[in-house]
Design a protein around this motif. Sequence first.
Motif, short mmCIF file in Angstrom:
data_model
loop_
_atom_site.label_atom_id
_atom_site.label_comp_id
_atom_site.label_asym_id
_atom_site.label_seq_id
_atom_site.Cartn_x
_atom_site.Cartn_y
_atom_site.Cartn_z
N MET A 16 0.83 -1.21 0.00
CA MET A 16 0.00 0.00 0.00
C MET A 16 0.86 1.26 0.00
O MET A 16 0.58 2.20 -0.74
N ILE A 17 1.91 1.29 0.79
CA ILE A 17 2.77 2.47 0.85
C ILE A 17 3.48 2.66 -0.48
O ILE A 17 3.56 3.77 -1.01
N TRP A 18 3.98 1.58 -1.08
CA TRP A 18 4.67 1.65 -2.36
C TRP A 18 3.74 2.16 -3.44
O TRP A 18 4.08 3.07 -4.20
N TRP A 19 2.54 1.59 -3.53
CA TRP A 19 1.59 2.01 -4.56
C TRP A 19 1.10 3.42 -4.32
O TRP A 19 0.89 4.18 -5.27
N LEU A 20 0.92 3.80 -3.08
CA LEU A 20 0.49 5.16 -2.78
C LEU A 20 1.51 6.16 -3.32
O LEU A 20 1.15 7.16 -3.93
N LEU A 51 -3.20 2.35 -13.03
CA LEU A 51 -2.40 2.04 -11.84
C LEU A 51 -3.29 1.73 -10.64
O LEU A 51 -3.03 0.77 -9.89
N ASN A 52 -4.33 2.52 -10.47
CA ASN A 52 -5.25 2.33 -9.35
C ASN A 52 -5.97 0.98 -9.47
O ASN A 52 -6.12 0.26 -8.48
N LEU A 53 -6.41 0.64 -10.68
CA LEU A 53 -7.10 -0.63 -10.92
C LEU A 53 -6.19 -1.81 -10.60
O LEU A 53 -6.59 -2.76 -9.92
N ILE A 54 -4.95 -1.76 -11.08
CA ILE A 54 -4.00 -2.85 -10.82
C ILE A 54 -3.76 -2.98 -9.32
O ILE A 54 -3.80 -4.07 -8.75
N PHE A 55 -3.50 -1.85 -8.68
CA PHE A 55 -3.24 -1.85 -7.24
C PHE A 55 -4.41 -2.44 -6.47
O PHE A 55 -4.24 -3.32 -5.62
N LEU A 56 -5.62 -1.98 -6.78
CA LEU A 56 -6.80 -2.46 -6.05
C LEU A 56 -7.06 -3.93 -6.32
O LEU A 56 -7.47 -4.68 -5.42
N GLY A 57 -6.80 -4.37 -7.56
CA GLY A 57 -6.95 -5.79 -7.89
C GLY A 57 -6.00 -6.66 -7.08
O GLY A 57 -6.37 -7.71 -6.56
N ALA A 159 -8.95 9.02 2.48
CA ALA A 159 -9.61 7.71 2.65
C ALA A 159 -8.58 6.59 2.54
O ALA A 159 -8.61 5.62 3.32
N PHE A 160 -7.67 6.71 1.59
CA PHE A 160 -6.62 5.71 1.40
C PHE A 160 -5.72 5.66 2.63
O PHE A 160 -5.37 4.59 3.12
N GLY A 161 -5.33 6.82 3.14
CA GLY A 161 -4.49 6.88 4.34
C GLY A 161 -5.18 6.27 5.54
O GLY A 161 -4.56 5.56 6.34
N TYR A 162 -6.48 6.50 5.65
CA TYR A 162 -7.27 5.92 6.74
C TYR A 162 -7.28 4.39 6.63
O TYR A 162 -7.10 3.68 7.62
#
Length: 167
Positions: A16-20, A51-57, A159-162
Motif C-alpha cells: 500500500m505504501i509503495w503504490w500510494l 495504476l489504481n485498478l491494478i493496485f486495487l486488484g 480515505a486511502f491513508g485511513y
Amino acid sequence: GDRPGQETKGKREGLMIWWLSILLIPLSILTISDIRSRTVSSWWLLTFGILNLIFLGLLDGWKCVVNRIVGNLLLLLLIGSFIWVYSKVRHKRLPELFGLGDVLFLVVLLPAFGWAEYVKYIVASSLVGILLWPLFRIVQPLKRGIPMVSVLSLVYLVAFGYKLFLL
C-alpha cells in the motif's frame, strides 16, 4: 515469535505504501492541472486509472474489484440521472454543473470502494468542495467553479491513508 498473519499484514502494508507513492505522481499532476486551468489530461487520468485498478486488484482481489465496479457504476448512473433531471428543471447545461473530467475521475474510482463507502466518499468530497469553494474564490477570483478533481483526489488520499492506518 511472530503471530500468524503478521508477515502478510506487513507485506500488504508495504504494498500500500509503495503504490500510494506511485499513485501520487499522476494524482499530483491531475490536481495541479485542475487547480490551474480546471482541466485534466486524459492521459494522466488514464494512467492513474490503470495504476489504481491494478493496485486495487492486487490488494483486494479481482472479484471484489469487478463487483465494486458494477455496483458503483449503477450508483453513479443513478446519481447522474438525478443531476440530469436537476439540470433540466433549473434550465442549466450539464457541463455547467459537472465537468467531464470530474465524471471520468469518479469512474476511475469505481473499484476503490464498496457502494456504501462510495456514497460516503462522494458526499464527503462534495462537502469538502463546498467548504473549500470560498478559498478558491479568494485565491483564484477569475476562475469559475470548484476544481473538483483536486477535491476528489484530496479526499481519496485521506480515505486511502485511513485504510492504510487501519491495517
